[in-house]
Design a protein around this motif. Structure first.
Motif: not given
Length: 218
Positions: A86-88, A120-121, A131-134
């Motif tokens: 699911l994570a893009g 993930g996204a 965290d990179a997404m955070e």
């Protein structure tokens, strides 16, 4: 038009579309192209995906219910396999656009349909500030996650919730989403809705809407 806020979907806008990953998984499993999207479009308010995005079921129950829905449509695939892809991939130009918009004084919001487990996204936010997404989520003034709000797009209430949190009218907002079904209620409420088909197209359309050149560093 004097817009003061830009509201983003996350998966498929800030990151590449999860549908690309779904298509790769379908090819690997020998499934018809867009089969996963077909499952998710069947009974869209009450299916496994909808229940999971509203946090009404857990990961294990989603896994079983999704598999049952797939079998009902003639093929086998378990829910956990879909969650695993699911994570893009992050679109760096979109992240730079967030910074440019913020520096120009625009208020930023994010409305994302996500699930309560994983990373993930398309998953719920992490508590880890490293965290990179955070770090991307932290750029938004407000983030509304379906898995925490208990309501998901395209329900108009989730867009109204964002307007209330920002304290502005829908007509003050530009809204970006990769799904037309999610753009329609935003537009109906008065937002300037942009359907995202690619990162470059989204930035071009957004540049015209807000009067900034967001493609300069794309």
């Amino acid at each position: 038009m004097g817009y003061t806020a830009v509201i983003f979907d996350f998966g498929g806008v800030i990151t590449s579309s999860p549908f690309e990953a779904f298509n790769r998984l379908e090819a690997e499993r020998g499934l018809p192209q867009n089969f996963i999207r077909t499952i998710n479009a069947t009974n869209p308010d009450t299916n496994a995906w909808a229940l999971f995005e509203r946090a009404e079921i857990g990961r294990d129950e989603f896994d079983a219910l999704f598999a049952a829905e797939a079998r009902a449509l003639g093929h086998d695939i378990e829910g956990r396999a879909v969650l695993d892809v699911l994570a893009g991939a992050v679109r760096p130009a979109m992240v730079r656009a967030l910074d440019t918009l913020k520096e120009a004084g625009f208020r930023l919001g994010c409305i994302t349909n996500n699930v309560p487990t994983g990373h993930g996204a398309g998953m719920a936010r992490s508590a880890d500030s490293h965290d990179a997404m955070e770090q991307i989520f932290a750029r938004f003034e407000h983030v509304i996650e379906s898995s925490k709000a208990g309501v998901r797009k395209p329900d108009p209430r989730i867009y109204q919730m964002m307007c209330e949190r920002l304290g502005i009218a829908a007509s003050d907002c530009v809204y970006l989403d990769d799904l037309g079904i999610n753009c329609k209620p935003a537009a109906a409420l008065g937002m300037h809705a942009i359907k995202v088909t690619s990162g470059e197209q989204a930035l071009a359309d957004l540049s015209r809407a807000v009067g900034l050149d967001l493609l300069a560093n794309a």
